[in-house]
Design a protein around this motif. Sequence first.
Motif, short mmCIF file in Angstrom:
data_model
loop_
_atom_site.label_atom_id
_atom_site.label_comp_id
_atom_site.label_asym_id
_atom_site.label_seq_id
_atom_site.Cartn_x
_atom_site.Cartn_y
_atom_site.Cartn_z
N THR A 194 0.74 -1.21 -0.03
CA THR A 194 0.07 -0.01 -0.10
C THR A 194 0.90 1.38 -0.06
N ASP A 195 0.22 2.44 -0.28
CA ASP A 195 0.82 3.66 -0.27
C ASP A 195 0.30 4.73 0.91
N ASP A 196 -0.90 3.78 1.44
CA ASP A 196 -1.40 4.60 2.68
C ASP A 196 -0.90 4.62 4.01
N LEU A 197 0.01 5.32 4.18
CA LEU A 197 0.72 5.58 5.38
C LEU A 197 -0.27 5.35 6.84
N GLU A 198 -1.31 6.11 6.77
CA GLU A 198 -2.16 6.17 7.95
C GLU A 198 -2.81 4.95 8.23
N GLY A 199 -3.10 3.99 6.97
CA GLY A 199 -3.89 2.71 7.14
C GLY A 199 -2.93 1.59 7.36
N LEU A 200 -1.74 1.91 7.47
CA LEU A 200 -0.77 0.84 7.41
C LEU A 200 -0.75 -0.04 8.82
N PHE B 252 8.15 -8.41 7.95
CA PHE B 252 6.77 -8.06 8.44
C PHE B 252 5.60 -8.93 7.66
N LEU B 253 4.64 -9.08 8.65
CA LEU B 253 3.17 -9.53 7.89
C LEU B 253 2.41 -8.23 7.60
N ASP B 254 1.92 -8.08 6.38
CA ASP B 254 1.24 -6.98 5.95
C ASP B 254 -0.23 -7.44 5.80
N PHE B 255 -1.31 -6.74 6.91
CA PHE B 255 -2.62 -6.74 6.77
C PHE B 255 -3.27 -5.57 6.13
N SER B 256 -2.68 -4.92 5.37
CA SER B 256 -3.29 -3.75 4.79
C SER B 256 -2.71 -3.48 3.38
N PRO B 257 -2.76 -4.76 2.63
CA PRO B 257 -1.94 -4.71 1.16
C PRO B 257 -2.62 -3.61 0.34
N SER B 258 -1.93 -3.34 -0.82
CA SER B 258 -2.81 -2.70 -1.90
C SER B 258 -3.60 -3.70 -2.49
N GLY B 259 -4.50 -2.89 -3.59
CA GLY B 259 -5.45 -3.76 -4.29
C GLY B 259 -5.05 -4.74 -4.96
N THR B 260 -3.73 -4.86 -5.36
CA THR B 260 -3.06 -6.27 -6.13
C THR B 260 -2.45 -7.04 -5.14
N GLY B 261 -2.28 -6.92 -3.73
CA GLY B 261 -1.78 -7.52 -2.80
C GLY B 261 -2.78 -8.70 -2.17
N LYS B 262 -2.27 -9.17 -1.34
CA LYS B 262 -3.27 -10.18 -0.58
C LYS B 262 -2.90 -9.93 1.10
#
Length: 397
Positions: free
Chosen positions: A320-326, A344-354
């Motif tokens: 994601t490029d959303d810093l606040e929603g990271l 890291f485990l990413d629970f706020s991916p971009s629209g193309t991520g998981k």
Amino acid sequence: MMNQAEQTAFLKNGLEKLYQEMEQGDSILLKMCDVPEEMQAGPEDAEGWCKWKLVPSPVTAEALDALEQKTGCAFPSLLRTALSTYCHYFGDTGLWSQPFDAPLDAIQNAWNPTLVRAGYLPFAWDVEGYFIRCIDLANMPDEDQCPVMQIDHEVLFDFDEDVERETLQPIMEPVADSFQAFLEDIFSGWFALESRKLAQRYIDGLREAYVDCGGDEVWDAFEKVAHGVSTKDLAKLRELYPELPASLEELLQFADGTYYREYQKGEKVCLYFLGSDLEEYPYYLLSAKQMIKTRNDFRDWGDYLICREYDDIPVDGRITDDLEGLRWLHFSDCMNNGGSSQLFLDFSPSGTGKAGQVICYLHDPDKLAVIADSFDEYLELLMEREYDFVNEDTVDE
């Protein structure tokens, strides 16, 4: 006991949830050979494998009536509903597979007249094909009081066909308190159970890797003092990250961190426990407390990466490029005290991520990359690479 509408909703919701979890967790589980045309969710590959989809079952009430008459056994209503709701290939979960072109094969293949005469209704085989799963009909029509039992099919060879129930009862093994409970266990816990098994295989393999590299004393010393995460710390971590993977939780329940972890007062433990896509480069497992403490650190210093301030620094488009929603879970630091790489485990991916994808931050040159779609996939990656971060050089450090 549920009514017909409740049974249908229970089955649909459970099967759809299970399918969704497989699709998000490991889509290879949704591929089969010889998938009937009605169940195909895409084209076949060169080897004949095809993704399957849930489709309404063609089994009618009349077909079930006929099967009951043929077998001389009345089916519990929830079993009838299960057979007439969806076609699927959930055999690996302990359920059964129900293809569109042969929707009653599972129950017909498990059929055993000896068990039926003793009051047990066979409905499927277990995953390994050793045990026949049955519903004990002794308390019918109260289905909630009819437990699911199983018996090794080879044991039946020792008895005549007219063996009495009293003889079989002591050797029937309990599986679930009812058919509904049996289904609930699969719907709500199968994927987590598989993840926990994967984590255990990872730990066993890691132990062997240390021994093979002459690090058995290092591992033994660690295992003597290490212990699992406390109930309090795990509850706090789950509160912050409800999506916490069962496999990561299982690792923490084995050892609550290997990065300057003080298991005994005055004695800090450091043990290489993880790796990444970087060849032979070791990482530590953070403790639950460390994960909680550092949960917002990357947002504070890595904003230039999330916001893409520099065009020459590669950042994976799935991030994601959303810093606040990271929402990242920092679970590992590299051997260089985390200074050159973190995971890291990413629970706020971009629209193309998981959601749940594993991210590797690399410093000098800076880089942010997705290295696995899930924590389970990440562990499998490390096992496939044969724990290459454990070697004579790293064990001796």
